[in-house]
Motif scaffolding. Structure first.
Motif, PDB file in Angstrom:
ATOM      1  N   GLY A 157     -16.487  23.243 -16.939  1.00  0.00           N
ATOM      2  CA  GLY A 157     -17.526  22.643 -16.096  1.00  0.00           C
ATOM      3  C   GLY A 157     -17.041  21.213 -15.910  1.00  0.00           C
ATOM      4  O   GLY A 157     -16.596  20.659 -16.536  1.00  0.00           O
ATOM      5  N   VAL A 158     -17.451  20.967 -14.586  1.00  0.00           N
ATOM      6  CA  VAL A 158     -17.434  19.565 -13.967  1.00  0.00           C
ATOM      7  C   VAL A 158     -18.694  19.003 -13.703  1.00  0.00           C
ATOM      8  O   VAL A 158     -19.192  19.267 -12.409  1.00  0.00           O
ATOM      9  N   HIS A 159     -19.407  18.550 -14.667  1.00  0.00           N
ATOM     10  CA  HIS A 159     -20.935  18.454 -14.570  1.00  0.00           C
ATOM     11  C   HIS A 159     -21.256  16.863 -14.134  1.00  0.00           C
ATOM     12  O   HIS A 159     -20.696  16.233 -14.658  1.00  0.00           O
ATOM     13  N   LEU A 160     -22.243  17.046 -12.966  1.00  0.00           N
ATOM     14  CA  LEU A 160     -22.759  15.536 -12.788  1.00  0.00           C
ATOM     15  C   LEU A 160     -24.054  15.365 -13.643  1.00  0.00           C
ATOM     16  O   LEU A 160     -24.474  14.106 -13.462  1.00  0.00           O
ATOM     17  N   GLN A 161     -24.699  16.422 -14.141  1.00  0.00           N
ATOM     18  CA  GLN A 161     -25.685  15.854 -15.009  1.00  0.00           C
ATOM     19  C   GLN A 161     -25.625  16.572 -16.388  1.00  0.00           C
ATOM     20  O   GLN A 161     -24.839  17.485 -16.641  1.00  0.00           O
ATOM     21  N   PRO A 162     -26.207  15.730 -17.589  1.00  0.00           N
ATOM     22  CA  PRO A 162     -25.967  16.173 -18.735  1.00  0.00           C
ATOM     23  C   PRO A 162     -27.164  17.338 -19.340  1.00  0.00           C
ATOM     24  O   PRO A 162     -28.011  16.979 -19.741  1.00  0.00           O
ATOM     25  N   ILE A 163     -26.649  18.579 -18.759  1.00  0.00           N
ATOM     26  CA  ILE A 163     -27.690  19.757 -19.299  1.00  0.00           C
ATOM     27  C   ILE A 163     -27.630  20.349 -20.366  1.00  0.00           C
ATOM     28  O   ILE A 163     -28.584  21.076 -20.965  1.00  0.00           O
ATOM     29  N   ASP A 164     -26.710  19.974 -21.254  1.00  0.00           N
ATOM     30  CA  ASP A 164     -26.422  20.735 -22.535  1.00  0.00           C
ATOM     31  C   ASP A 164     -27.512  20.288 -23.408  1.00  0.00           C
ATOM     32  O   ASP A 164     -27.901  19.115 -23.427  1.00  0.00           O
ATOM     33  N   PRO A 165     -28.095  21.057 -24.275  1.00  0.00           N
ATOM     34  CA  PRO A 165     -29.234  20.736 -25.393  1.00  0.00           C
ATOM     35  C   PRO A 165     -28.766  19.315 -26.128  1.00  0.00           C
ATOM     36  O   PRO A 165     -27.572  19.423 -26.710  1.00  0.00           O
ATOM     37  N   THR A 166     -29.629  18.664 -26.157  1.00  0.00           N
ATOM     38  CA  THR A 166     -29.551  17.364 -27.259  1.00  0.00           C
ATOM     39  C   THR A 166     -30.867  16.903 -27.457  1.00  0.00           C
ATOM     40  O   THR A 166     -32.040  17.151 -26.736  1.00  0.00           O
ATOM     41  N   GLY A 167     -31.224  16.151 -28.571  1.00  0.00           N
ATOM     42  CA  GLY A 167     -32.432  15.622 -28.809  1.00  0.00           C
ATOM     43  C   GLY A 167     -32.512  14.448 -28.368  1.00  0.00           C
ATOM     44  O   GLY A 167     -33.839  13.692 -28.361  1.00  0.00           O
ATOM     45  N   ASP A 168     -31.736  13.741 -27.639  1.00  0.00           N
ATOM     46  CA  ASP A 168     -31.852  12.341 -27.291  1.00  0.00           C
ATOM     47  C   ASP A 168     -32.685  12.213 -26.002  1.00  0.00           C
ATOM     48  O   ASP A 168     -33.387  11.134 -25.767  1.00  0.00           O
ATOM     49  N   PHE A 169     -32.817  13.409 -24.984  1.00  0.00           N
ATOM     50  CA  PHE A 169     -33.799  13.135 -23.794  1.00  0.00           C
ATOM     51  C   PHE A 169     -34.102  14.728 -23.472  1.00  0.00           C
ATOM     52  O   PHE A 169     -33.500  15.614 -24.143  1.00  0.00           O
ATOM     53  N   PRO A 170     -35.270  14.846 -22.917  1.00  0.00           N
ATOM     54  CA  PRO A 170     -35.724  16.188 -22.588  1.00  0.00           C
ATOM     55  C   PRO A 170     -34.730  16.938 -21.429  1.00  0.00           C
ATOM     56  O   PRO A 170     -34.006  16.148 -20.794  1.00  0.00           O
ATOM     57  N   PRO A 171     -34.813  18.228 -21.241  1.00  0.00           N
ATOM     58  CA  PRO A 171     -34.005  18.657 -20.386  1.00  0.00           C
ATOM     59  C   PRO A 171     -34.019  17.993 -18.810  1.00  0.00           C
ATOM     60  O   PRO A 171     -35.044  17.654 -18.582  1.00  0.00           O
TER      61      PRO A 171
END
Length: 399
Positions: A110-124
């Motif tokens: 993956g070469v992603h321009l957005q952080p879509i992987d699950p995290t508690g830091d911010f909503p999807p």
């Protein structure tokens, strides 16, 4: 190594891959970029091979064309399996291309321009819900986006349809996600850790590298009319609405001109029209933002990932006017970083509100100081280097 980069989406989804692709080419690799026809020139001007994807993503700015575009995308991505490649790199919108790599028998990243992987830091990031759901809720909501097919006709069943088209065994969304996590599928994120720090709860294999800057052709020349306008008075502000601008150019231009007039500011507009609109307002077409933004007093924009990054790179304060998808997320980052006041959601935008926000960022030096400090930190980053190193390691292992 022959590398295929899949850049599904509009201009902002393709342009960063021209810079990344150019770096990979400099490292000795062959690079092809698959993109929609309107962005062919971005790829070829960077000296990279262009592979066409059918359909026009700008049609999705109208409400009607989702299903037809989805069908075209399935066929276009599946058709890439007939190309020669040793590695497939894919952005967020082109994630189903990992199935293409599977059909080809080659690895993918993956070469992603957005952080879509699950995290508690911010909503999807790509969700319609932009407020925090709490750490557990944020993670759960993001994971559900992977495990449950989306309801929209464009995305629903896309992986299922591509796998069927490629003759791969069916696999439900949850199983695909578990396989992705078990194999620690590598994802490099093309934005600065100063803008979005790597979440501490991300798994191994998810890296934040720094931005990949669009390739600027060496033969590019500035428009004399724009050069003269910039030199003819105080620094203007920039107002642009990205790919949205072409849908209602006259309306958006009228809104922007009204804001500039109310604020008493000069302006360079990228709102879908072109020409000298008045002594103080010039409307332009395609201009490299990394050249233009350092010459303006502030930038008001739609908060696409690429435009946001270049605005930060050039140390210019911002007015955030998010529309949809990941744009509210980037708008929230601009505000949190102190380089922009509270966002103005596009659906509630008026000339008066835009004028007030522009006046604020132009007259309060704190916004520019914070923007310039952040830009100085970003200048030390080389976002392409970790990707090139990972590809080199893979190439060496394959020999």
């Amino acid at each position: 190594m022959r590398i295929l980069i899949v850049g599904v989406g509009t201009r902002g989804d393709v342009a960063p891959y021209t810079g990344l692709g150019a770096r990979l080419r400099e490292a000795g690799h062959e690079v092809a970029v698959a993109a929609h026809e309107p962005y062919r020139h971005l790829v070829t001007e960077a000296g990279l091979d262009y592979l066409p994807l059918p359909g026009d993503p700008l049609s999705l700015l109208s409400i009607s064309a989702f299903r037809h575009y989805g069908e075209q995308l399935v066929e276009g991505l599946a058709g890439l399996a007939g190309q020669r490649a040793d590695l497939v790199l894919t952005g967020v919108a082109g994630t189903p291309a990992c199935h293409v790599a599977e059909a080809m028998g080659v690895p993918s990243m993956g070469v992603h321009l957005q952080p879509i992987d699950p995290t508690g830091d911010f909503p999807p990031v790509m969700s319609v819900v932009h407020r925090s759901l709490g750490r557990w809720g944020n993670r759960r909501a993001a994971r559900l986006a992977f495990e449950v097919p989306a309801a929209g006709p464009l995305v629903a069943g896309l992986s299922t349809r591509i796998r069927a088209r490629l003759g791969l065994p069916p696999m439900p969304a949850r199983a695909l996600y578990l396989r992705r996590e078990t194999m620690r599928w590598p994802v490099f994120h093309g934005f600065s850790p100063l803008v979005v720090p790597r979440p501490a709860d991300w798994r191994t294999g998810l890296e934040v590298t720094g931005y990949w800057w669009p390739f600027r052709p060496p033969g590019w020349r500035r428009d004399p009319r724009l050069r003269d306008f910039l030199a003819s008075g105080p620094k203007p502000v920039f107002v642009g609405f990205g790919s949205l601008a072409g849908t209602r150019a006259e309306r958006y231009t009228e809104l922007a001109v009204g804001a500039l007039r109310a604020a008493g500011l000069r302006g360079v507009l990228q709102t879908g029209v072109r020409g000298q609109l008045s002594d103080d307002v010039l409307a332009v077409g395609d201009v490299p933002h990394d050249w233009l933004f350092p010459q303006v007093a502030a930038v008001a924009h739609h908060c696409g990932a690429g435009t946001t990054g270049i605005g930060l790179r050039t140390g210019v304060p911002a007015v955030a006017v998010p529309v949809k998808h990941d744009q509210p997320f980037w708008a929230s980052r601009l505000t949190a970083l102190g380089v922009a006041p509270a966002a103005l959601p596009f659906r509630r935008l008026t000339s008066a509100r835009l004028a007030a926000a522009l006046t604020t960022v132009v007259t309060d030096p704190a916004y520019r100081r914070r923007a310039q400090s952040l830009a100085a930190g970003m200048a030390a980053e080389d976002g392409a280097a970790p990707v090139v190193a990972a590809v080199d390691r893979l190439s060496g292992a394959a020999r």
